[in-house]
Design an enzyme around this catalytic site. Structure first.
Site, PDB file in Angstrom:
ATOM      1  N   HIS A 130       3.325   7.214  -1.555  1.00  0.00           N
ATOM      2  CA  HIS A 130       3.646   6.180  -2.548  1.00  0.00           C
ATOM      3  C   HIS A 130       4.555   5.104  -1.947  1.00  0.00           C
ATOM      4  CE1 HIS A 130       1.632   7.861  -6.074  1.00  0.00           C
ATOM      5  NE2 HIS A 130       1.896   9.028  -5.517  1.00  0.00           N
ATOM      6  N   THR A 131       4.424   4.897  -0.659  1.00  0.00           N
ATOM      7  CA  THR A 131       5.158   3.830   0.020  1.00  0.00           C
ATOM      8  C   THR A 131       4.258   2.630   0.284  1.00  0.00           C
ATOM      9  OG1 THR A 131       4.599   4.946   2.072  1.00  0.00           O
ATOM     10  CG2 THR A 131       6.806   5.349   1.193  1.00  0.00           C
ATOM     11  N   ASP A 132       2.928   2.844   0.257  1.00  0.00           N
ATOM     12  CA  ASP A 132       2.041   1.761   0.723  1.00  0.00           C
ATOM     13  C   ASP A 132       2.091   0.530  -0.180  1.00  0.00           C
ATOM     14  OD1 ASP A 132       0.576   3.103  -1.274  1.00  0.00           O
ATOM     15  OD2 ASP A 132      -1.340   3.017  -0.194  1.00  0.00           O
TER      16      ASP A 132
ATOM     17  N   GLY B 243     -12.016  14.476  -5.320  1.00  0.00           N
ATOM     18  CA  GLY B 243     -10.807  14.813  -6.078  1.00  0.00           C
ATOM     19  C   GLY B 243      -9.828  15.674  -5.304  1.00  0.00           C
TER      20      GLY B 243
ATOM     21  N   GLY C 181      -7.925  14.676  -2.849  1.00  0.00           N
ATOM     22  CA  GLY C 181      -6.808  13.907  -2.289  1.00  0.00           C
ATOM     23  C   GLY C 181      -6.974  13.626  -0.812  1.00  0.00           C
TER      24      GLY C 181
ATOM     25  N   SER D 293      -9.191  11.320   0.257  1.00  0.00           N
ATOM     26  CA  SER D 293      -9.762   9.967   0.307  1.00  0.00           C
ATOM     27  C   SER D 293     -11.276   9.928   0.408  1.00  0.00           C
ATOM     28  CB  SER D 293      -9.175   9.165   1.474  1.00  0.00           C
ATOM     29  OG  SER D 293      -7.854   8.914   1.234  1.00  0.00           O
TER      30      SER D 293
ATOM     31  N   SER E 295     -13.109   8.673  -1.827  1.00  0.00           N
ATOM     32  CA  SER E 295     -13.597   7.391  -2.355  1.00  0.00           C
ATOM     33  C   SER E 295     -13.468   6.269  -1.334  1.00  0.00           C
ATOM     34  CB  SER E 295     -12.948   7.033  -3.691  1.00  0.00           C
ATOM     35  OG  SER E 295     -11.582   7.216  -3.647  1.00  0.00           O
TER      36      SER E 295
ATOM     37  N   ASP F 293      -5.295   4.729   2.288  1.00  0.00           N
ATOM     38  CA  ASP F 293      -6.536   5.489   2.494  1.00  0.00           C
ATOM     39  C   ASP F 293      -7.515   4.697   3.366  1.00  0.00           C
ATOM     40  OD1 ASP F 293      -5.213   6.941   0.616  1.00  0.00           O
ATOM     41  OD2 ASP F 293      -6.578   6.481  -1.030  1.00  0.00           O
TER      42      ASP F 293
ATOM     43  N   TYR G  55      -0.949   7.097 -11.931  1.00  0.00           N
ATOM     44  CA  TYR G  55      -0.745   6.331 -10.696  1.00  0.00           C
ATOM     45  C   TYR G  55      -0.347   4.897 -11.054  1.00  0.00           C
ATOM     46  CZ  TYR G  55      -1.719   4.419  -6.044  1.00  0.00           C
ATOM     47  OH  TYR G  55      -1.613   3.787  -4.815  1.00  0.00           O
TER      48      TYR G  55
HETATM   49  C1  GLA Z   1      -3.509   7.406  -3.255  1.00  0.00           C
HETATM   50  C2  GLA Z   1      -3.708   5.894  -3.110  1.00  0.00           C
HETATM   51  C3  GLA Z   1      -2.966   5.363  -1.862  1.00  0.00           C
HETATM   52  C4  GLA Z   1      -1.515   5.832  -1.846  1.00  0.00           C
HETATM   53  C5  GLA Z   1      -1.409   7.336  -2.111  1.00  0.00           C
HETATM   54  C6  GLA Z   1       0.019   7.798  -2.272  1.00  0.00           C
HETATM   55  O1  GLA Z   1      -4.122   8.087  -2.193  1.00  0.00           O
HETATM   56  O2  GLA Z   1      -5.073   5.581  -3.010  1.00  0.00           O
HETATM   57  O3  GLA Z   1      -3.057   3.966  -1.805  1.00  0.00           O
HETATM   58  O4  GLA Z   1      -0.740   5.094  -2.753  1.00  0.00           O
HETATM   59  O5  GLA Z   1      -2.125   7.718  -3.289  1.00  0.00           O
HETATM   60  O6  GLA Z   1       0.715   7.689  -1.071  1.00  0.00           O
END
Ligand code: GLA
Length: 387
Positions: free
Chosen positions: A39-41, A127, A129, A131, A133, A177, A227
């Site tokens: 959650h830094t991006d 789902g 986590g 990536s 998608s 991602d 989110y």
């Molecule tokens: C998801 C979002 C990313 C990022 C992460 C948390 O994967 O798609 O952009 O914010 O959560 O780090």
């Protein structure tokens, strides 16, 4: 060019047997782990993603008519689009929306769309986590760019694929991602600075240790509204901090002593500022200090659980069970949260046994959830070839 994974040969063979002709272009995009920096991006921060040996792969050939025919191996389903109706389509199913959005946005990269047959497959659990998608979008986008023989520019693909999420799925994600899937280098992690948009592939040195992703079986597909709430809270927190401290232009400018109190916004900022520091620490520890790296992963989990409040019972249970295993030096929830996977740093010689006992223990608490595990190999980013 990255090495062509086995799943690409598989999708080519499926294409030929299904469409009774040969594909013209093959494309693939990997999933990703994120060592640290969560959650830094979307907050101008730092992170350390890396692509993993799980992929979405596509085989594509032009057709003489005006139809775009997607045949999905995973869903065992066909999705047909008339090229002329593309702009007005609003599909229900999310994978359809990903495909329509990617086709539309590919035009802005200069792709000319005509009829096409497309076979797609993948082995990234949806789902989880990891990536799936971003990989789905980038595999199609990369394939379309290849088919149109447009010069390859990784940043254009990364930003265009984020636009698909924003404009067609309503998910205001950052670039973590997409960068992980598109720009990774085999056996390295990417040091990403989301403020300067500098991406530096970095060798690491952790002999005898492996990265293990454990999927809780709780899908994070429905986590989008939570989110979005975090994205909004961070914007509010930034406004508040800028009003109090004129030097603060982004959350990156906040110093520890700027953060007062313990209300929701203060907790969110504390997570982001501390997480950025943990990324810098991890960059040192990744050079042969697994014990301290592991402690940093646990600290990240605690912060995501207590300050950022994006964990859930399943993720917390998976981390606590992993922590009890002697081969595990660090564990944390990974990605957006509210489900999906944990990332674990584990002694390689015990990695499989770690997976078996941790999942068995977890399944006693959550017998109905479908878990999965990956002892990750770090691979190169998305790519494509013309046959
Ligand atoms: C998801 C979002 C990313 C990022 C992460 C948390 O994967 O798609 O952009 O914010 O959560 O780090």
């Amino acid at each position: 060019m990255s090495i062509k994974p086995a799943i690409v040969e598989h999708v080519a063979a499926r294409f030929s047997s299904h469409f009774q002709t040969k594909p013209k272009v093959l494309s693939w995009a990997p999933g990703r782990i994120n060592i640290i920096g969560e959650h830094t991006d979307y907050n101008d921060g730092l992170a350390l993603p890396a692509a993993i040996n799980r992929y979405v792969a596509m085989a594509i050939a032009p057709r003489d008519d005006n139809q775009i025919i997607f045949q999905s191996e995973n869903y065992d389903e066909v999705f047909v689009i008339d090229v002329d109706q593309l702009a007005t389509l609003k599909p229900e199913k999310s994978w359809h929306r990903y495909m329509v959005g990617t086709l539309c946005i590919s035009k802005d990269l200069g792709c000319q769309l005509g009829g096409m047959s497309i076979m797609l497959t993948g082995d990234i659990p949806a789902g989880s986590g990891l990536s799936s998608s971003a990989a789905l979008i980038l595999a199609l986008l990369g394939g379309l760019v290849e088919l149109n023989q447009i010069e390859f520019d990784a940043w254009k693909l990364v930003k265009a694929s984020q636009r698909v999420e924003h404009e067609y799925l309503g998910v205001k994600c950052g670039l973590l991602d997409q960068i992980g899937s598109q720009m990774s280098v085999a056996n390295q992690v990417l040091e990403v600075d989301f403020q300067s948009l500098q991406v530096s592939p970095t060798e690491y040195n952790l002999p005898g240790y492996s990265w293990v992703a454990l999927h809780t079986g709780k899908s994070r597909e429905l986590a989008e509204s939570a989110y979005q709430t975090r994205v909004t809270e961070c914007q509010q927190a930034l406004e508040r901090m800028s009003a109090l401290h004129p030097h603060v232009k982004t959350l990156r400018d906040i110093k520890d002593h700027d953060i007062q109190g313990d209300d929701t916004l203060a907790k969110r900022i504390r997570h982001v500022t501390q997480e950025n520091k943990r990324v810098k620490m991890a960059l040192e520890y990744i050079q042969n200090d697994p014990e301290n790296l592991g402690k940093t992963l646990y600290a990240s989990h605690q912060s995501l659980r207590d300050d950022y409040e994006v964990s859930c019972d399943e993720l917390n249970a998976m981390v606590e069970i992993a922590r009890r295993h002697k081969a595990c030096v660090g564990s944390r929830m990974m990605g957006g949260g509210f489900g999906g996977s944990t990332l674990n740093l584990v002694k390689t010689e015990n990695a499989q046994e770690f997976v078996d006992t941790t999942l068995a223990e977890y399944q006693k608490q959550y017998p109905d959830l479908k878990t999965s595990a990956l002892i990750a190999e770090l691979v190169g980013g998305a790519d494509s070839v013309t046959l």
